[in-house]
Design a protein around this motif. Structure first.
Motif: not given
Length: 78
Positions: A60, A64, A1-4
């Protein structure tokens, strides 16, 4: 699951983690002052855990930032 998360969310998380690191280190020092060795160990471990997570989140965020800068530069070249 990717968390935005937004950049502001990540900045808030980083600040909170840094506060947690500082608090845990302070608690470890207070416990050491009163000879509470088991508590010192607990707070030192907590500080280390918070520090590792802090460093991971910052890395991270920097990655980004680099990706956004590269994408921006690519768009400007077109």
């Amino acid at each position: 699951m990717k968390l935005e998360l937004t950049y502001d969310d990540v900045s808030t998380i980083v600040a909170a983690l840094l506060t947690k690191v500082t608090t845990a280190e302070s608690n470890a020092l207070k416990c050491a002052k009163y000879g509470m060795d088991k508590d010192v160990e607990f707070w030192q471990e907590r500080a280390e855990t918070y520090q590792k997570v802090y460093e991971a989140v910052v890395a991270q965020r920097e990655q980004a930032d680099d990706e956004y800068k590269q994408a921006d530069a690519a768009l400007k070249e077109e």
